[in-house]
Design an enzyme around this catalytic site. Sequence first.
Site, mmCIF file in Angstrom:
data_model
loop_
_atom_site.group_PDB
_atom_site.id
_atom_site.type_symbol
_atom_site.label_atom_id
_atom_site.label_comp_id
_atom_site.label_asym_id
_atom_site.label_seq_id
_atom_site.Cartn_x
_atom_site.Cartn_y
_atom_site.Cartn_z
ATOM 1 N N LYS A 182 28.743 26.386 45.354
ATOM 2 C CA LYS A 182 29.059 26.253 46.780
ATOM 3 C C LYS A 182 29.334 27.645 47.359
ATOM 4 O O LYS A 182 30.382 28.248 47.097
ATOM 5 C CB LYS A 182 30.296 25.350 46.934
ATOM 6 C CG LYS A 182 30.581 24.971 48.355
ATOM 7 C CD LYS A 182 31.639 25.877 48.929
ATOM 8 C CE LYS A 182 31.999 25.581 50.337
ATOM 9 N NZ LYS A 182 31.498 26.609 51.269
ATOM 10 N N GLY A 235 38.129 33.618 45.754
ATOM 11 C CA GLY A 235 38.443 33.612 47.180
ATOM 12 C C GLY A 235 39.897 33.952 47.394
ATOM 13 O O GLY A 235 40.539 34.564 46.537
ATOM 14 N N THR A 237 43.939 33.708 47.804
ATOM 15 C CA THR A 237 44.979 33.079 46.985
ATOM 16 C C THR A 237 45.390 31.729 47.576
ATOM 17 O O THR A 237 45.545 30.746 46.840
ATOM 18 C CB THR A 237 46.177 34.039 46.840
ATOM 19 O OG1 THR A 237 45.716 35.194 46.126
ATOM 20 C CG2 THR A 237 47.315 33.404 46.067
ATOM 21 N N GLY A 240 42.919 29.209 46.673
ATOM 22 C CA GLY A 240 43.057 28.914 45.242
ATOM 23 C C GLY A 240 44.178 27.923 44.985
ATOM 24 O O GLY A 240 44.046 27.017 44.147
ATOM 25 N N GLU A 257 39.751 33.557 40.673
ATOM 26 C CA GLU A 257 39.742 35.001 40.937
ATOM 27 C C GLU A 257 40.170 35.151 42.387
ATOM 28 O O GLU A 257 39.427 34.781 43.292
ATOM 29 C CB GLU A 257 38.330 35.584 40.742
ATOM 30 C CG GLU A 257 37.787 35.470 39.339
ATOM 31 C CD GLU A 257 38.498 36.384 38.353
ATOM 32 O OE1 GLU A 257 39.345 37.199 38.767
ATOM 33 O OE2 GLU A 257 38.208 36.267 37.149
ATOM 34 N N CYS A 291 38.006 42.526 46.670
ATOM 35 C CA CYS A 291 39.275 42.108 46.074
ATOM 36 C C CYS A 291 39.908 43.237 45.268
ATOM 37 O O CYS A 291 41.109 43.264 45.067
ATOM 38 C CB CYS A 291 39.043 40.898 45.187
ATOM 39 S SG CYS A 291 37.756 41.204 43.982
ATOM 40 N N GLU A 392 47.136 41.504 51.698
ATOM 41 C CA GLU A 392 45.733 41.898 51.522
ATOM 42 C C GLU A 392 45.066 41.904 52.898
ATOM 43 O O GLU A 392 45.025 40.878 53.579
ATOM 44 C CB GLU A 392 45.015 40.897 50.607
ATOM 45 C CG GLU A 392 43.581 41.285 50.354
ATOM 46 C CD GLU A 392 42.804 40.275 49.508
ATOM 47 O OE1 GLU A 392 42.911 39.067 49.769
ATOM 48 O OE2 GLU A 392 42.085 40.712 48.595
#
Length: 489
Positions: A182, A235, A237, A240, A257, A291, A392
């Site tokens: 995806k 992607g 956090t 995730g 990740e 990242c 980030e």
Amino acid sequence: MSTDQAAAAATSTRMIIGGDLAESADGRTFEVVEPHRGSVVATVPQGGAEDVDRAVAAAQAAFDGEWSRLAASDRGRLMLRFAQVVRDHEEELSQLESRQIGKPIGGARWEVGQVAKVLEFYAGATTKIHGSTIPVTRPGFDFTLREPIGVVGLIVPWNFPIMMAAWKVGPALAAGNTAILKPASYSPLTALRLGELALEAGLPAGVLNVVTGPGPVVGGAIAAHPGIGKVAFTGETATGQEIMRAAAANVKKVSLELGGKSPNIVFADADIEAFATTSPYSVFDNCGQDCCARSRIIVERSVHEKVVELFAAATEKVRVGDPSDPATEVGPLVSFRQRERVEAYVRSGREEGAELVTGGVRPTDPALAQGAYLMPAVFDNMAPDMTIAREEIFGPVVGIIPFDTEEEALRLANASPYGLSGSIWSRDIGRALRAAKALKSGVISVNCNNSVHVEAPFGGYKQSGIGRELGMEALELYTEVKNVFVDLG
Ligand code: NAD
């Protein structure tokens, strides 16, 4: 193929389900907009839960059929052919990648080159996946088998779209699984083409399915689907965390990740020139949408001023421009929304008292006025508690923090919920190794800006993720270990 031809070829894109080119079940579509000019590049199917169901059924049928009956070496041969077909289409894929996310063509060519390398590495790995024998205390014979999980879901982001896909597809298929890929909605085109090329290479129908559509809908359905045994995600956090929650429904295996806020530690004894002239690349490459971006420069006070001066000068030389120009080093951000987000961080840096040394504004070049461009920004005297030091940004923004002692440098570097990567610059190898050991990060580079290798494990500590991709380690993410004991007592 020119960029325009690549774009035109992309306009008739379909999902790949069970070896067929497929529309979404309800016929809906969405548009992919190029960030260089803001124009529509392609219209692709907007899949939904029903399409995920179809893909799971196709992947399960492929797993139960020909794919799992293939010898490991034959699976490897097919994957090598897949790698070759990707190589044969490298320029087309690079143009598509560059166009859909505004990645400079040079970077896109590098990225696509990685795809074939990853597939080749895992093609070779198919015959090296095996169990072991174990000297247990009971009289008998104990051994393990490494088996594929079955149908796996692979959810990837938009910053290195086809490379992130390959990092997952490679080990997943090498281990004998079938997959549903995806892609992110900003960047579905190269993933869809990858699915077509897999079929062209002779991978059986249903082994690699590609479903496009909104993250929470298609990605959410993959994460929650009872027919999927494992989900691998790259992607943010926060996403995730949602995936982990959804995956709990059937106790799916999860590897993640996630984000990063990586440090670049510069000791006074380092080759300061080498650092300052090459390190803009470590944070501004891919317009900071990386990242691993070294977004916090932690520099020893005695060389602080010199580093700021040289680093800012090198930053001002970075060529920002049209992604299709091979001389361009930094293109636009992926979208206008992303640029607004990054501009808000630049404002917050100024408001919280960091000193903007260069960049952080839109370029004055009229040729870039239609695109989502932002000049690379360097903040000096960033305090560790500022928003720009903690979060980030995922854009071309770096902050510099001075330190006085080695212990302080390491404390500052580790003061983050993230722990993905980091660089250490020092000529004192003892100190560099001490620092490498002390950093709570998964990927450390000494005297260089980056150290991601297809052959070596990659992944994060803390909130940067769970599990390791690349290298032989990635195969652990896609296999179950079965222990068998034969009683000889
Ligand atoms: P994102 O989390 O928004 O999206 C990633 C993927 O997840 C996309 O395919 C998206 O459609 C899908 N998704 C979104 N919401 C979902 C949901 N609720 N359930 C399931 N799937 C969902 O991330 P992004 O903006 O595409 O990528 C940027 C982020 O990725 C950054 O945080 C970056 O640090 C991270 N990243 C990490 C690595 C790494 O290896 N650690 C590599 C690249 C990018």
